[in-house]
Motif scaffolding. Structure first.
Motif, PDB file in Angstrom:
ATOM      1  N   ARG A 132     -20.410  72.388   2.487  1.00 51.27           N
ATOM      2  CA  ARG A 132     -20.004  72.305   1.084  1.00 51.27           C
ATOM      3  C   ARG A 132     -18.486  72.153   0.958  1.00 51.27           C
ATOM      4  O   ARG A 132     -17.999  71.376   0.132  1.00 51.27           O
ATOM      5  CB  ARG A 132     -20.466  73.562   0.336  1.00 51.27           C
ATOM      6  N   VAL A 133     -17.748  72.900   1.783  1.00 51.88           N
ATOM      7  CA  VAL A 133     -16.287  72.805   1.740  1.00 51.88           C
ATOM      8  C   VAL A 133     -15.831  71.404   2.132  1.00 51.88           C
ATOM      9  O   VAL A 133     -14.920  70.829   1.521  1.00 51.88           O
ATOM     10  CB  VAL A 133     -15.650  73.857   2.667  1.00 51.88           C
ATOM     11  N   GLU A 134     -16.475  70.819   3.153  1.00 54.09           N
ATOM     12  CA  GLU A 134     -16.080  69.483   3.600  1.00 54.09           C
ATOM     13  C   GLU A 134     -16.323  68.444   2.509  1.00 54.09           C
ATOM     14  O   GLU A 134     -15.516  67.532   2.309  1.00 54.09           O
ATOM     15  CB  GLU A 134     -16.844  69.108   4.872  1.00 54.09           C
ATOM     16  N   ASP A 135     -17.449  68.581   1.810  1.00 46.95           N
ATOM     17  CA  ASP A 135     -17.738  67.637   0.725  1.00 46.95           C
ATOM     18  C   ASP A 135     -16.673  67.732  -0.365  1.00 46.95           C
ATOM     19  O   ASP A 135     -16.190  66.721  -0.880  1.00 46.95           O
ATOM     20  CB  ASP A 135     -19.126  67.926   0.131  1.00 46.95           C
ATOM     21  N   VAL A 136     -16.312  68.969  -0.729  1.00 48.37           N
ATOM     22  CA  VAL A 136     -15.301  69.169  -1.759  1.00 48.37           C
ATOM     23  C   VAL A 136     -13.933  68.689  -1.271  1.00 48.37           C
ATOM     24  O   VAL A 136     -13.183  68.047  -2.016  1.00 48.37           O
ATOM     25  CB  VAL A 136     -15.238  70.660  -2.160  1.00 48.37           C
ATOM     26  N   PHE A 137     -13.610  68.989  -0.020  1.00 47.09           N
ATOM     27  CA  PHE A 137     -12.300  68.611   0.493  1.00 47.09           C
ATOM     28  C   PHE A 137     -12.155  67.099   0.602  1.00 47.09           C
ATOM     29  O   PHE A 137     -11.052  66.555   0.460  1.00 47.09           O
ATOM     30  CB  PHE A 137     -12.038  69.259   1.854  1.00 47.09           C
ATOM     31  N   ALA A 138     -13.269  66.393   0.835  1.00 49.69           N
ATOM     32  CA  ALA A 138     -13.221  64.929   0.846  1.00 49.69           C
ATOM     33  C   ALA A 138     -12.788  64.415  -0.527  1.00 49.69           C
ATOM     34  O   ALA A 138     -12.009  63.465  -0.630  1.00 49.69           O
ATOM     35  CB  ALA A 138     -14.589  64.368   1.219  1.00 49.69           C
TER      36      ALA A 138
END
Length: 515
Positions: free
Chosen positions: A335-341
């Motif tokens: 989830r963090v990676e999706d948001v950080f993208a």
């Protein structure tokens, strides 16, 4: 010997310790995370951290190398990497060779996030020896070059403070890593010794891009620098060599399980406790990005924010919420990676005045009524009875189908979001993970995450040749030619006549021959 990572990045520390042939342990501390890296005669042999996911047993479980039953049977041995490996070999679950490869993979997982730290402290102690039988064979140039590529170009350029410093081609055999186009061009300019000023004069790229490529080439062993920044003085190096030799003699002469220090670091460090407010902060971030309708809202700044405010905001978010900080929970990290993208995309658009002006014009042209209509349509679809009555598996399939439609229509961002949601809802379905990984692979910043998703798909369906082709192509993009060739060999073992695998192998061989 101690210092700050701001002054001496980990990649350079590792290079210096290896080049000087030192033995001992290098400890790092970054916020709540502690990492210990062990060396013997200039070889990096092991690395561990105080994060629970970096235990061998947890990693084997996460990679689906061992079953839940086998994990449970380990008992107390699961808390000790040496005992875990010994038990699994004795039970016939793993061979010694397979265990060695898995340990090397785990060491890579420990090193990769630490190599990106730009803040924190380090301490090197030549007296410490690794007693547990957990040594691995590590392809360090590959890991260092991967880290250099992921570091900000501004940081890499600062590592060349002297314009008169000379660079020259590496002597002897170099790594089989495939080079990125910028790196290949820069390397072609360094066919004889030349200064940094001369390199910049003959480069077709901007200063930061050229120096970033040169930094990666130097850490990967393709070129040699005249004056690397030094962490250790000559006197400290001499003392470390003497202390290391004395410690080695002491260990050889004694059968007692000492020194305690080495055993403590490897076997007794506990996973870090989460910060009290971290979950709340993350949920606030997820909610803000989900509700955002433009890049300014994603970053949490006003539309009249100046460029310096944008820069400071992005770097604060990167330090606080970078995906590499969240190894403890695979689902949370996803989830963090999706948001950080989304955060990275917003900053890339707004950091440049020209692209920001174009984006602002686009926002101005969007009428309030159309925005409201789109929001109303989305809300209605999300709350429809049919959607509410779906099972998670049905919702995952719906998102997957939407992702395919978006992909065919060329709507990359929508496809990414749909495949991400499908993978989140049904992480045990291989095609969801594979498609998500392939879309992630289109972004240079998300390729490390893409590797994780595609590998997950392969673990779920090991005989699926298409997933392995995806992974081989990803390794080709990353410049990891050796890994790509290894994946092709596995494909050929499953399907000896596979034409795509043969064509990709020819491309890789051609690229090697051209170097």
């Amino acid at each position: 010997m101690t210092g700050k990572l701001e002054l001496h990045p980990l990649a350079e520390l590792l290079r210096e310790i290896v080049a000087e042939g030192l033995s001992g342990s290098l400890r790092l501390e970054h916020e709540r995370i502690k990492t210990a890296i062990y060396f013997e005669g200039g070889r990096l042999v092991y690395a561990t951290s105080n994060l629970r996911p970096h235990r061998l047993s947890e990693s084997l479980r996460r990679w689906q190398v061992i079953t839940e039953a086998q994990f449970s049977a380990l008992g107390e041995a699961a808390r000790n990497d040496a005992e875990t490996g010994k038990a699994l070999v004795e039970q016939g679950v793993l061979t010694k060779e397979a265990l060695g490869e898995l340990r090397a993979r785990l060491v890579g997982d420990v090193l990769r996030p630490a190599l990106l730290w730009t803040e924190g402290s380090w301490d090197f102690d030549a007296r410490v020896r690794l007693l547990a039988d957990v040594r691995s064979s590590i392809e360090l140039p590959e890991i260092l070059m991967e880290a250099a590529r992921r570091l900000p170009a501004t940081l890499a350029s600062r590592r060349f403070p002297e314009p008169k410093e000379r660079l020259r081609p590496a002597q002897g055999e170099t790594s089989n890593l495939n080079l990125l186009p910028t790196e290949a061009f820069v390397l072609s300019r360094i066919d004889m010794p030349l200064t940094m000023e001369e390199l910049l004069a003959v480069s077709a790229f901007q200063r930061e891009e050229t120096l970033h490529a040169a930094y990666a080439l130097a850490l990967g062993g393709f070129i040699e620098r005249e004056t690397w920044p030094r962490a250790f003085t000559p006197e400290q190096l001499q003392k470390a060599l003497v202390a290391g030799a004395a410690a080695a003699e002491s260990v050889s002469a004694s059968a007692a399980p000492r020194p305690v220090e080495a055993k403590k670091v490897v076997e007794e460090e506990k996973p870090a406790e989460p910060e009290v407010d971290e979950k709340r902060e993350l949920e606030e971030l997820f909610e803000r990005v989900a509700r955002a309708t433009n890049h300014y809202q994603i970053l949490g700044v006003t539309r009249n924010a100046d460029q310096e405010t944008l820069k400071q905001t992005y770097h604060r978010l990167a330090r606080r919420f970078h995906p590499d900080r969240f190894h403890q929970d695979a689902e949370l990290r996803r989830r963090v990676e999706d948001v950080f993208a989304s955060i990275a995309q917003a900053y890339e658009t707004l950091r440049d005045t020209k692209t920001r002006a174009a984006y602002d014009l686009k926002l101005s042209r969007e009428t309030h009524s159309s925005t409201q209509a789109a929001a109303k349509s989305y809300s209605s679809a999300a709350s429809s009875p049919a959607s509410a009555n779906m099972t998670p598996a049905e919702r995952a399939e719906e998102h997957y189908q939407k992702g395919q439609e978006a992909q065919k229509a060329g709507r990359a961002a929508q496809a990414l979001n749909s495949f991400a949601e499908a993978a989140r809802l049904a992480p045990g379905v291989a095609r969801y993970r594979a498609e998500y990984g392939e879309v992630l692979a289109q972004s240079a910043q998300m390729r490390h995450r893409a590797e994780t998703e595609i590998q997950a798909a392969i673990m779920l369906e090991p005989a699926n040749v298409q997933y392995r082709l995806m992974l081989a192509r990803l390794y080709q993009k990353l410049g990891f030619i050796k890994r790509a060739q290894g994946e092709i060999e596995r494909i050929r073992a499953l399907d000896p006549q596979n034409a795509e695998a043969r064509a990709l192998l020819a491309e890789l061989q051609s690229a090697q021959g051209a170097r």
